[in-house]
Design a protein around this motif. Structure first.
Motif, mmCIF file in Angstrom:
data_model
loop_
_atom_site.group_PDB
_atom_site.id
_atom_site.type_symbol
_atom_site.label_atom_id
_atom_site.label_comp_id
_atom_site.label_asym_id
_atom_site.label_seq_id
_atom_site.Cartn_x
_atom_site.Cartn_y
_atom_site.Cartn_z
ATOM 1 N N LYS A 147 0.820 -1.208 0.000
ATOM 2 C CA LYS A 147 0.000 0.000 0.000
ATOM 3 C C LYS A 147 0.862 1.270 0.000
ATOM 4 O O LYS A 147 0.383 2.349 -0.344
ATOM 5 C CB LYS A 147 -0.944 -0.004 1.206
ATOM 6 C CG LYS A 147 -1.971 -1.139 1.156
ATOM 7 C CD LYS A 147 -2.888 -1.153 2.370
ATOM 8 C CE LYS A 147 -3.888 -2.301 2.275
ATOM 9 N NZ LYS A 147 -4.820 -2.335 3.417
ATOM 10 N N PHE A 148 2.123 1.132 0.412
ATOM 11 C CA PHE A 148 3.060 2.255 0.336
ATOM 12 C C PHE A 148 3.561 2.402 -1.097
ATOM 13 O O PHE A 148 3.749 1.417 -1.815
ATOM 14 C CB PHE A 148 4.272 2.024 1.242
ATOM 15 C CG PHE A 148 4.012 2.177 2.706
ATOM 16 C CD1 PHE A 148 4.113 3.420 3.315
ATOM 17 C CD2 PHE A 148 3.693 1.080 3.491
ATOM 18 C CE1 PHE A 148 3.892 3.565 4.677
ATOM 19 C CE2 PHE A 148 3.473 1.213 4.851
ATOM 20 C CZ PHE A 148 3.567 2.458 5.446
ATOM 21 N N ASP A 149 3.822 3.632 -1.506
ATOM 22 C CA ASP A 149 4.551 3.862 -2.745
ATOM 23 C C ASP A 149 6.004 3.456 -2.545
ATOM 24 O O ASP A 149 6.470 3.272 -1.405
ATOM 25 C CB ASP A 149 4.483 5.336 -3.142
ATOM 26 C CG ASP A 149 3.081 5.769 -3.541
ATOM 27 O OD1 ASP A 149 2.313 4.917 -4.031
ATOM 28 O OD2 ASP A 149 2.759 6.960 -3.331
ATOM 29 N N LEU A 169 13.454 0.636 -4.418
ATOM 30 C CA LEU A 169 13.955 -0.048 -5.609
ATOM 31 C C LEU A 169 15.462 0.161 -5.719
ATOM 32 O O LEU A 169 15.932 1.275 -5.957
ATOM 33 C CB LEU A 169 13.246 0.471 -6.859
ATOM 34 C CG LEU A 169 11.778 0.057 -6.994
ATOM 35 C CD1 LEU A 169 11.112 0.805 -8.149
ATOM 36 C CD2 LEU A 169 11.651 -1.449 -7.178
ATOM 37 N N GLU A 170 16.190 -0.937 -5.514
ATOM 38 C CA GLU A 170 17.648 -0.887 -5.584
ATOM 39 C C GLU A 170 18.117 -0.685 -7.030
ATOM 40 O O GLU A 170 17.373 -0.925 -7.989
ATOM 41 C CB GLU A 170 18.241 -2.197 -5.051
ATOM 42 C CG GLU A 170 17.992 -2.443 -3.572
ATOM 43 C CD GLU A 170 18.970 -1.690 -2.691
ATOM 44 O OE1 GLU A 170 19.741 -0.855 -3.213
ATOM 45 O OE2 GLU A 170 18.966 -1.945 -1.478
ATOM 46 N N VAL A 191 15.659 -5.623 -7.835
ATOM 47 C CA VAL A 191 15.671 -5.864 -6.394
ATOM 48 C C VAL A 191 14.910 -4.751 -5.684
ATOM 49 O O VAL A 191 15.184 -3.562 -5.893
ATOM 50 C CB VAL A 191 17.115 -5.929 -5.854
ATOM 51 C CG1 VAL A 191 17.102 -6.169 -4.345
ATOM 52 C CG2 VAL A 191 17.905 -7.032 -6.553
ATOM 53 N N GLU A 192 13.962 -5.147 -4.843
ATOM 54 C CA GLU A 192 13.202 -4.204 -4.019
ATOM 55 C C GLU A 192 13.477 -4.519 -2.543
ATOM 56 O O GLU A 192 13.399 -5.667 -2.126
ATOM 57 C CB GLU A 192 11.707 -4.328 -4.293
ATOM 58 C CG GLU A 192 10.858 -3.380 -3.457
ATOM 59 C CD GLU A 192 9.375 -3.762 -3.480
ATOM 60 O OE1 GLU A 192 8.671 -3.290 -4.376
ATOM 61 O OE2 GLU A 192 8.951 -4.540 -2.596
ATOM 62 N N LEU A 193 13.801 -3.503 -1.773
ATOM 63 C CA LEU A 193 14.158 -3.657 -0.358
ATOM 64 C C LEU A 193 13.141 -2.964 0.538
ATOM 65 O O LEU A 193 12.767 -1.821 0.294
ATOM 66 C CB LEU A 193 15.543 -3.048 -0.108
ATOM 67 C CG LEU A 193 15.940 -2.804 1.357
ATOM 68 C CD1 LEU A 193 16.137 -4.134 2.089
ATOM 69 C CD2 LEU A 193 17.188 -1.942 1.442
ATOM 70 N N THR A 194 12.721 -3.668 1.580
ATOM 71 C CA THR A 194 11.978 -3.045 2.676
ATOM 72 C C THR A 194 12.768 -3.287 3.961
ATOM 73 O O THR A 194 13.069 -4.430 4.302
ATOM 74 C CB THR A 194 10.566 -3.644 2.813
ATOM 75 O OG1 THR A 194 9.803 -3.303 1.649
ATOM 76 C CG2 THR A 194 9.863 -3.096 4.045
ATOM 77 N N PRO A 245 6.462 -2.888 -10.758
ATOM 78 C CA PRO A 245 7.124 -3.293 -9.512
ATOM 79 C C PRO A 245 6.190 -3.789 -8.405
ATOM 80 O O PRO A 245 6.674 -4.229 -7.361
ATOM 81 C CB PRO A 245 7.865 -2.021 -9.075
ATOM 82 C CG PRO A 245 7.982 -1.197 -10.298
ATOM 83 C CD PRO A 245 6.738 -1.475 -11.073
ATOM 84 N N ASP A 246 4.878 -3.736 -8.635
ATOM 85 C CA ASP A 246 3.960 -4.346 -7.677
ATOM 86 C C ASP A 246 3.927 -5.869 -7.826
ATOM 87 O O ASP A 246 3.399 -6.568 -6.963
ATOM 88 C CB ASP A 246 2.532 -3.805 -7.868
ATOM 89 C CG ASP A 246 2.393 -2.361 -7.429
ATOM 90 O OD1 ASP A 246 3.298 -1.876 -6.720
ATOM 91 O OD2 ASP A 246 1.402 -1.720 -7.800
ATOM 92 N N GLU A 247 4.534 -6.353 -8.885
ATOM 93 C CA GLU A 247 4.414 -7.760 -9.267
ATOM 94 C C GLU A 247 5.749 -8.487 -9.111
ATOM 95 O O GLU A 247 6.783 -8.036 -9.611
ATOM 96 C CB GLU A 247 3.948 -7.806 -10.726
ATOM 97 C CG GLU A 247 3.889 -9.151 -11.374
ATOM 98 C CD GLU A 247 3.519 -9.016 -12.842
ATOM 99 O OE1 GLU A 247 2.327 -8.770 -13.124
ATOM 100 O OE2 GLU A 247 4.424 -9.110 -13.699
#
Length: 357
Positions: free
Chosen positions: A58-60, A320-321, A305-308, A293-295
């Motif tokens: 839900k966050f951008d 988004l790395e 690569v996406e980092l939280t 990038p939601d997928e």
């Protein structure tokens, strides 16, 4: 850091951490000014709507320019008010650097890294040599803490990766090579004259050092490396030629925002292809479709690569790395997705300057 959880247990731990960290960073009693101000302007309420990790979608995507523009103290959780903090820099070659604050996260990251390896991999009580960026990077404090945690001391050889990238970008290749030789001169002197058994450095510097001396004869027992791309061919070269098949090798993928992702132990069927696993549940890596990038991409496919990051010190959702990797399945050591064969994002279609770090 290797997990005793199964996949379901890891999912439950990730969801529980998500609820804990959202409550911490978005509650007026404990949260920081940045996220509290953000929540006051948002059209939804994370405290009410985030119940599991999937709700983080839900966050951008977090804009890392925020870390250049915002004053670091805006990220201090109110629960930490009045407590002195470290300022660490990450990324960038010129201009204002990106900065994050921290207290003990780096200690937790590197203690987990240490606990993953036995006493013989990096001998307990042994001294370390760090050949890499010190100064404003959290890496210097982290390696020094790792050495102390394992009962040793740490020697340091500094490196300025921004200067190396700038030289390469200007076409000053001879100057970049001269600077690298300057760093290797110092590192080889320490190895010859001090009792060092463990080392952190980058793969390229490790290779250059091995051109000067036998690292086995120098007394090294374990090497921890990270910072630049390692293809399967290069990993094999490092293991067989640089380390002569006799020195333990721990490749890692990490940065100031995430911490440290450990590589699974290589087995013959890996063919020297590395897979890294994030320090869940404090940090979560997803491999996403660059065009959506939601997928998530499918297993064994390349994506971005996406980092939280979810610690009490710092919360960053869906960053988004500038890397891409293969999405890999959980394994015996880690009960969550891994990232394999990491390389700079879109490196197959554009020129990327990596330098030596």
């Amino acid at each position: 850091m290797s997990s005793t959880l199964d996949v379901n247990g890891a999912n439950e731990a990730r969801d529980a951490r998500t609820r804990e960290i959202i409550k911490w960073h978005f509650s007026p009693e404990t949260g920081c000014d940045y996220w509290l101000d953000w929540a006051s302007k948002a059209d939804w309420n994370p405290l009410e709507e985030v119940k599991c990790f999937n709700d983080i979608l839900k966050f951008d995507h977090f804009d890392d320019e925020t870390l250049r523009k915002e004053m670091p103290e805006r990220f201090i959780p109110k629960a930490y008010a009045g407590r002195p903090y470290n300022v660490f820099e990450t990324g960038g070659t010129t201009g204002m650097p990106k900065q994050r604050i921290g207290w003990d996260d780096y200690k937790h990251d590197y203690e987990e890294f240490s606990d993953h390896y036995g006493d013989d991999f990096f001998p307990k009580g042994a001294n370390w040599l760090m050949v890499g960026p010190t100064g404003p990077r959290r890496l210097r404090l982290a390696i020094e803490h790792l050495a102390a945690y394992r009962g040793g001391s740490c020697y340091h050889i500094d490196l300025d990766p921004r200067w190396v990238k700038r030289l390469i970008g200007m076409g000053e290749i001879p100057m970049a090579k001269a600077y690298q030789e300057h760093v290797i001169d110092q590192a080889s002197a320490i190895l010859r004259h001090r009792n060092i058994q463990c080392m952190f450095t980058t793969p390229k510097l490790l290779e250059s050092l091995a051109e000067r001396m036998s690292l086995v004869k120098a007394g090294l027992k374990g090497v921890f490396a990270g910072g630049t791309t390692m293809t399967p061919q290069y990993v094999r070269f490092i293991n067989e030629e640089v380390l002569e098949g006799k020195i333990n090798f721990a490749p890692t993928y990490g940065n100031t925002l995430m911490g440290l992702a450990i590589s699974k132990k290589l087995v013959p069927e890996d063919n020297y292809s590395l897979t890294y696993y994030a320090p869940e549940p404090r940090a979560v890596l997803r491999i996403v479709n660059p065009d959506n990038p939601d997928e998530l991409v499918d297993y064994d496919e390349y994506g971005r690569v996406e980092l939280t990051t979810m610690t009490k010190e710092f919360f960053v959702p869906r960053f988004l790395e500038r890397d891409e990797a293969i999405r890999r399945k959980p394994c015996d050591e880690f009960a969550w997705d891994g990232v394999g064969d990491v390389r700079p994002f879109q490196s197959g279609s554009k020129t990327v300057i990596e330098g030596v770090y």
